[in-house]
Design a protein around this motif. Structure first.
Motif, PDB file in Angstrom:
ATOM      1  N   PRO A 175     -26.750  12.099 103.830  1.00 56.23           N
ATOM      2  CA  PRO A 175     -27.547  12.061 102.647  1.00 56.23           C
ATOM      3  C   PRO A 175     -28.617  12.849 102.835  1.00 56.23           C
ATOM      4  N   LEU A 176     -29.030  13.539 101.820  1.00 61.46           N
ATOM      5  CA  LEU A 176     -30.440  14.374 101.895  1.00 61.46           C
ATOM      6  C   LEU A 176     -31.518  13.651 101.911  1.00 61.46           C
ATOM      7  N   HIS A 177     -32.649  14.081 102.482  1.00 60.26           N
ATOM      8  CA  HIS A 177     -33.816  13.267 102.529  1.00 60.26           C
ATOM      9  C   HIS A 177     -33.809  12.147 103.730  1.00 60.26           C
ATOM     10  N   GLN A 178     -32.718  12.364 104.549  1.00 62.97           N
ATOM     11  CA  GLN A 178     -32.457  11.440 105.648  1.00 62.97           C
ATOM     12  C   GLN A 178     -32.495  12.271 107.197  1.00 62.97           C
ATOM     13  N   GLN A 179     -32.184  13.717 106.902  1.00 63.04           N
ATOM     14  CA  GLN A 179     -31.985  14.485 107.830  1.00 63.04           C
ATOM     15  C   GLN A 179     -33.168  15.032 108.573  1.00 63.04           C
ATOM     16  N   SER A 180     -33.182  15.309 109.744  1.00 64.26           N
ATOM     17  CA  SER A 180     -34.358  15.924 110.526  1.00 64.26           C
ATOM     18  C   SER A 180     -34.359  17.473 110.048  1.00 64.26           C
ATOM     19  N   VAL A 181     -35.668  17.901 109.557  1.00 63.01           N
ATOM     20  CA  VAL A 181     -35.678  19.325 109.028  1.00 63.01           C
ATOM     21  C   VAL A 181     -36.764  19.845 109.888  1.00 63.01           C
ATOM     22  N   LEU A 182     -36.651  21.065 110.156  1.00 60.62           N
ATOM     23  CA  LEU A 182     -37.672  21.930 110.605  1.00 60.62           C
ATOM     24  C   LEU A 182     -38.127  23.151 109.721  1.00 60.62           C
ATOM     25  N   ILE A 183     -39.099  23.430 109.214  1.00 55.15           N
ATOM     26  CA  ILE A 183     -39.398  24.341 108.674  1.00 55.15           C
ATOM     27  C   ILE A 183     -40.460  25.110 108.996  1.00 55.15           C
ATOM     28  N   ARG A 184     -40.182  26.500 108.904  1.00 53.40           N
ATOM     29  CA  ARG A 184     -41.283  27.510 109.335  1.00 53.40           C
ATOM     30  C   ARG A 184     -41.964  27.941 108.473  1.00 53.40           C
ATOM     31  N   GLY A 185     -43.379  28.194 108.541  1.00 51.78           N
ATOM     32  CA  GLY A 185     -44.414  28.608 107.525  1.00 51.78           C
ATOM     33  C   GLY A 185     -45.393  29.630 108.326  1.00 51.78           C
ATOM     34  N   GLU A 243     -48.455  16.005  94.272  1.00 48.21           N
ATOM     35  CA  GLU A 243     -47.504  15.849  92.958  1.00 48.21           C
ATOM     36  C   GLU A 243     -46.277  15.096  93.182  1.00 48.21           C
ATOM     37  N   PRO A 244     -46.125  13.716  93.368  1.00 50.92           N
ATOM     38  CA  PRO A 244     -45.014  13.154  93.684  1.00 50.92           C
ATOM     39  C   PRO A 244     -43.606  13.622  92.848  1.00 50.92           C
ATOM     40  N   ARG A 245     -42.757  13.959  93.446  1.00 49.33           N
ATOM     41  CA  ARG A 245     -41.596  14.642  92.492  1.00 49.33           C
ATOM     42  C   ARG A 245     -41.088  13.478  91.673  1.00 49.33           C
ATOM     43  N   VAL A 246     -40.699  14.107  90.343  1.00 48.62           N
ATOM     44  CA  VAL A 246     -40.163  13.159  89.456  1.00 48.62           C
ATOM     45  C   VAL A 246     -38.604  12.998  89.716  1.00 48.62           C
ATOM     46  N   VAL A 247     -38.362  11.761  89.662  1.00 46.61           N
ATOM     47  CA  VAL A 247     -36.762  11.471  90.195  1.00 46.61           C
ATOM     48  C   VAL A 247     -36.282  11.107  88.844  1.00 46.61           C
ATOM     49  N   ILE A 248     -35.101  11.768  88.686  1.00 42.20           N
ATOM     50  CA  ILE A 248     -34.255  11.623  87.365  1.00 42.20           C
ATOM     51  C   ILE A 248     -33.083  10.657  87.763  1.00 42.20           C
ATOM     52  N   SER A 249     -33.264   9.355  87.344  1.00 43.92           N
ATOM     53  CA  SER A 249     -32.056   8.546  87.704  1.00 43.92           C
ATOM     54  C   SER A 249     -30.953   8.379  86.546  1.00 43.92           C
ATOM     55  N   ASN A 250     -31.251   9.148  85.546  1.00 40.54           N
ATOM     56  CA  ASN A 250     -30.139   8.804  84.175  1.00 40.54           C
ATOM     57  C   ASN A 250     -30.050  10.505  83.801  1.00 40.54           C
ATOM     58  N   THR A 259     -41.629  20.726  99.374  1.00 44.71           N
ATOM     59  CA  THR A 259     -41.833  19.613  98.553  1.00 44.71           C
ATOM     60  C   THR A 259     -40.322  19.069  97.844  1.00 44.71           C
ATOM     61  N   THR A 260     -39.442  19.737  98.070  1.00 46.67           N
ATOM     62  CA  THR A 260     -38.092  19.429  97.643  1.00 46.67           C
ATOM     63  C   THR A 260     -37.469  18.438  98.942  1.00 46.67           C
ATOM     64  N   GLU A 261     -38.029  18.842  99.855  1.00 45.37           N
ATOM     65  CA  GLU A 261     -37.293  18.178 101.165  1.00 45.37           C
ATOM     66  C   GLU A 261     -38.219  16.910 101.563  1.00 45.37           C
ATOM     67  N   ALA A 262     -39.299  16.955 101.196  1.00 45.04           N
ATOM     68  CA  ALA A 262     -40.132  15.758 101.847  1.00 45.04           C
ATOM     69  C   ALA A 262     -40.281  14.460 100.751  1.00 45.04           C
ATOM     70  N   LEU A 263     -40.343  13.376 101.052  1.00 49.80           N
ATOM     71  CA  LEU A 263     -40.643  12.232 100.387  1.00 49.80           C
ATOM     72  C   LEU A 263     -41.905  11.360 100.727  1.00 49.80           C
ATOM     73  N   ASN A 264     -42.638  10.690  99.975  1.00 47.17           N
ATOM     74  CA  ASN A 264     -43.580   9.853 100.326  1.00 47.17           C
ATOM     75  C   ASN A 264     -43.294   9.027 101.695  1.00 47.17           C
ATOM     76  N   GLY A 265     -44.247   8.888 102.508  1.00 42.82           N
ATOM     77  CA  GLY A 265     -43.980   7.944 103.601  1.00 42.82           C
ATOM     78  C   GLY A 265     -42.930   8.652 104.811  1.00 42.82           C
ATOM     79  N   ASP A 266     -42.476   9.941 104.575  1.00 40.01           N
ATOM     80  CA  ASP A 266     -41.582  10.482 105.586  1.00 40.01           C
ATOM     81  C   ASP A 266     -42.402  10.647 106.761  1.00 40.01           C
ATOM     82  N   THR A 267     -41.995  10.621 107.975  1.00 39.89           N
ATOM     83  CA  THR A 267     -42.608  11.061 109.294  1.00 39.89           C
ATOM     84  C   THR A 267     -42.619  12.355 109.298  1.00 39.89           C
TER      85      THR A 267
END
Length: 750
Positions: free
Chosen positions: A175-185, A201-208, A384-392
């Motif tokens: 599942p996305l948002h559970q994988q370990s991700v390395l981002i270079r900047g 700006e928390p991402r708006v999640v569209i559930s419908n 901003t698309t990879e990260a969710l609030n509370g992620d380490t």
């Protein structure tokens, strides 16, 4: 669009929603989706290709091609028609695919019997996730209605992917948002920090994404649009006191909010079966994709307006505003696409670090991050698309790397690095009150850079001997209107009070280039770093410069005052700026205000031209501060905002050090005090070499003073100077390796 076609499209989306809701494994759902699309569209083949990595597409599901090719067939971006769709983000619709330029036949799929091809990009908010393909034996172009329906389907697939339906390889789809991700900047502020993600700006999640009742969705959309327009009108009313340019920007913003074309397209999307939220996001994704391809600055700005309006509309529709009720975690690390200085300052000192998807090393946010002494990474793509609030999250500002949801091995290594830095800081505290005196008896004065009142407590704690650079522009950048002279005088007075008698060097307003005031009309310049900026603005618009000089004189209130002018490129600019100071002093004297007990007026040497100024300049100026960041980019003709070239050139390049030595010698001949201010002054090895070239004052961020002082106190400067001269004689391009080797042998602990 024909009613019956809209009805068929809605039926397909409803079937897709059922498939999405099933509890089967991700691969089974994906297989069912391709069957549903092929059946509904009347095509023999439907395939879904998803990005395995940023450069590679993988066939993840198919109806009609050979099943054994799934998770085996891969394409590079740009390769074949599928790769072209992925690269360009545009539809490819061909009745005779094999005759198309760039067509690549993949024998393992068995696709040689299919003539027609239609590829649709699977995108979400400008991010390419994959490609949806339909093929048939019959040589035909798919109609505009069919292509439009496929675009709507691709939008839903993008939402499903975003919600973690399937990413990865084979049956072990993670599942996305559970994988370990390395981002270079890019590194905009050094340092390391571990914490939890806090989205600006928390991402708006569209559930419908799929709707049952189009009429109800249209009504919801129209009500939300009306609320949006009312809000924009209020914003416009609030801007009525602003200048003409600000009003024009707001009017353009309102024009988009009232765009009939925008509303019409979203209603069409709803007619195909999307919910109101999904329709907004579909059009937003198209705007984002165009934004990335637009070369015209005006068009980019307008697309950015549309993007911002879409976000506002989504928050209205979903109720997912910025204030979500979530509590900021302990040790928050801010993640955002971009952020202004005022917004960043609102977080006060709660943040442990900042990661931006956009931004730049010289942006307003970078300036504030340096003042707050927190690591800042810029150009962190897709954060901003990879990260969710509370992620380490672990931020390595030294290397320009972000570890999101790191595995235990990475986390352990990162914590070891942080522990070593903490131990080092403890050692530095023991020499805080000792001079930066080298083994051969040379004393280097270490100063700190500042820009906020919040910086000043670091003056005592860091061991700095004063403030070598106080950036006055921050007080202008964080406001929506020009600050008053009395406000500035009070601030500068408090800065002097906090310094407790130590020298503070105030740099006059350094704006332009990447630092544009919110209330100042932006200048459309092809190369702003070489354009209308700093002292050039001050001399062309002297009212602000005079006001600032008067505020500084009044803040001094009889105390010593040190002021320097930024970006002086030639002698005449310094004499013109100095004349403004003389006028301000004369005016204060007439008004009966106390004058500084000592007034020193200097210049920043940030262009190579000033190094060759007439001798009279060096005789008249009270002091010179080398602005290393700008000087280096102009010396090497390498834009420090350009990641491709800015790391290409070394501060310890023999040519650059020779130029620095030439400035040292000129200042020595006229007994003109000289300092070096910039990021390189805070890097121990670079600071050591600058000192060996003859610099006796270095100004840096507070956290760098300990490491620099520690190395200086354990090194013989004369020996380092000899090593540099030997490297120069040998024709070495850089002295870095030679000095490192010397330190390893002469001072193993350095």
């Amino acid at each position: 669009m024909a009613k019956n076609f809209e009805s068929e499209s809605r039926k397909l989306l409803l079937r897709l929603r059922e498939a999405m809701a099933e509890h089967s494994a991700g691969q089974a759902r994906l297989d069912k989706i391709t069957r549903l699309i092929a059946s509904s569209m009347g095509t023999e083949v439907c395939s879904i290709y998803l990005f395995r990595d940023p450069e590679t597409l993988e066939l993840c599901a198919t109806e009609g091609l050979k099943p054994e090719s799934v998770h085996q067939t891969r394409l590079r971006i740009g390769e074949g028609l599928v790769g072209r769709v992925a690269k360009k983000g545009r539809v490819v619709n061909s009745a005779d695919a094999p005759s198309e330029s760039g067509f690549r036949y993949m024998p393992e799929t068995g696709e040689e019997i299919y003539s027609s091809f239609c590829g649709i990009p699977i995108q979400r908010l400008g991010e390419n996730l994959g490609v949806l393909v339909v093929q048939s034996k019959e040589a035909r172009n798919y109609s505009s209605d069919e292509v439009y329906a496929l675009e709507v389907v691709a939008m839903v697939i993008a939402e499903m992917t975003e919600l973690g339906a399937f990413v990865g390889e084979g049956a072990a789809l993670s599942p996305l948002h559970q994988q370990s991700v390395l981002i270079r900047g890019g590194t905009a502020q050094e340092g390391a920090a571990e914490g939890k993600v806090w989205l600006h700006e928390p991402r708006v999640v569209i559930s419908n994404p799929i709707a049952d009742d189009p009429e109800t969705e249209v009504q919801r959309l129209e009500a939300a649009i009306e609320e949006l327009r009312v809000g924009v009108d209020r914003m416009l009313e609030g801007a009525l006191g602003g200048d003409k340019d600000q009003l024009q920007v707001m009017e353009a913003y309102r024009m988009f909010a009232n765009s009939k074309g925008w509303l019409k397209r979203m209603k069409q999307d709803i007619g195909q079966g999307l919910s109101a939220e999904a329709a907004v996001e579909k059009e937003q994704s198209i705007a984002r994709a165009r934004m990335g391809q637009a070369t015209d600055a005006y068009l980019r700005d307008r697309l950015h307006d549309l993007d911002d309006l879409s976000n506002r509309l989504l928050r209205i529709l979903t109720g997912q505003g910025r204030d979500t009720g979530a509590e900021m975690p302990e040790n928050p690390i801010l993640v955002a696409r971009n952020i202004g200085p005022a917004e960043l300052l609102e977080y006060d000192r709660k943040l442990k670090g900042v990661v931006l998807e956009e931004g730049s090393v010289g942006s307003h946010a970078a300036i504030v991050a340096r003042a707050l002494a927190i690591p800042l990474i810029v150009h962190a793509e897709r954060i901003t698309t990879e990260a969710l609030n509370g992620d380490t999250i672990m931020v390595d500002g030294d290397e320009g790397v972000v570890h999101l949801r790191p595995d235990e091995t990475v986390a352990t290594a990162f914590r070891d690095k942080m522990a070593m830095q903490t131990d080092a800081q403890t050692r530095y505290a023991s020499i805080r009150d000792k001079p930066a005196e080298t083994l051969d008896g040379t004393t280097i004065q270490l100063m700190m850079n500042a820009g906020l009142m919040a910086d000043l407590p670091s003056l005592a704690g860091s061991g700095a001997e004063g403030v070598g650079l106080f950036r006055t522009e921050l007080q202008f950048l964080i406001r929506n209107q020009m600050p008053r002279r009395t406000e500035l005088a009070e601030l500068y007075s408090r800065v002097m009070d906090s310094a407790k008698g130590k020298r503070v060097v105030f740099r006059t307003l350094d704006i332009g280039s990447d630092k544009v005031l919110p209330y100042m009309a932006p200048q459309d310049e092809p190369n702003p770093a070489l354009g209308w900026r700093a002292i050039r603005v001050g001399l062309d618009k002297p009212g602000v410069l005079r006001m600032q000089l008067q505020a500084l004189l009044r803040a001094a209130a009889g105390r010593p005052l040190t002021v320097m002018f930024p970006f002086i490129a030639q002698y005449e600019e310094f004499t013109a700026a100095k004349a403004e100071m003389d006028k301000a002093v004369a005016r204060e004297k007439i008004l009966g205000h106390p004058l500084p007990s000592e007034l020193r007026v200097g210049a920043m040497l940030e262009t190579p031209s000033l190094g060759f100024a007439p001798q009279k300049f060096f005789e008249e100026v009270d002091f010179i501060s080398i602005g290393g960041n700008d000087l280096k980019q102009f010396f090497f003709a390498a834009d420090r905002e350009n990641e491709r070239v800015r790391r290409r050139y070394d501060t310890l390049n023999v040519s650059f050090l020779t130029f620095i030595e030439g400035i040292v010698n000129r200042c020595r001949s006229t007994q003109t005090p000289l300092s070096f201010c910039g990021e390189d002054a805070g890097r121990p090895l670079e600071a050591l070499c600058l000192a060996a070239m003859g610099l006796r004052v270095l100004s840096m961020r507070p956290a760098s003073i300990g490491p620099v002082k520690s190395l200086l106190r354990r090194t013989n400067l004369e020996e380092v100077r000899a090593i540099i001269h030997e490297a120069r004689e040998r024709g070495d391009q850089s002295v870095r390796n030679a000095v490192k080797e010397y330190l390893r042998t002469a001072n193993p602990d350095a």
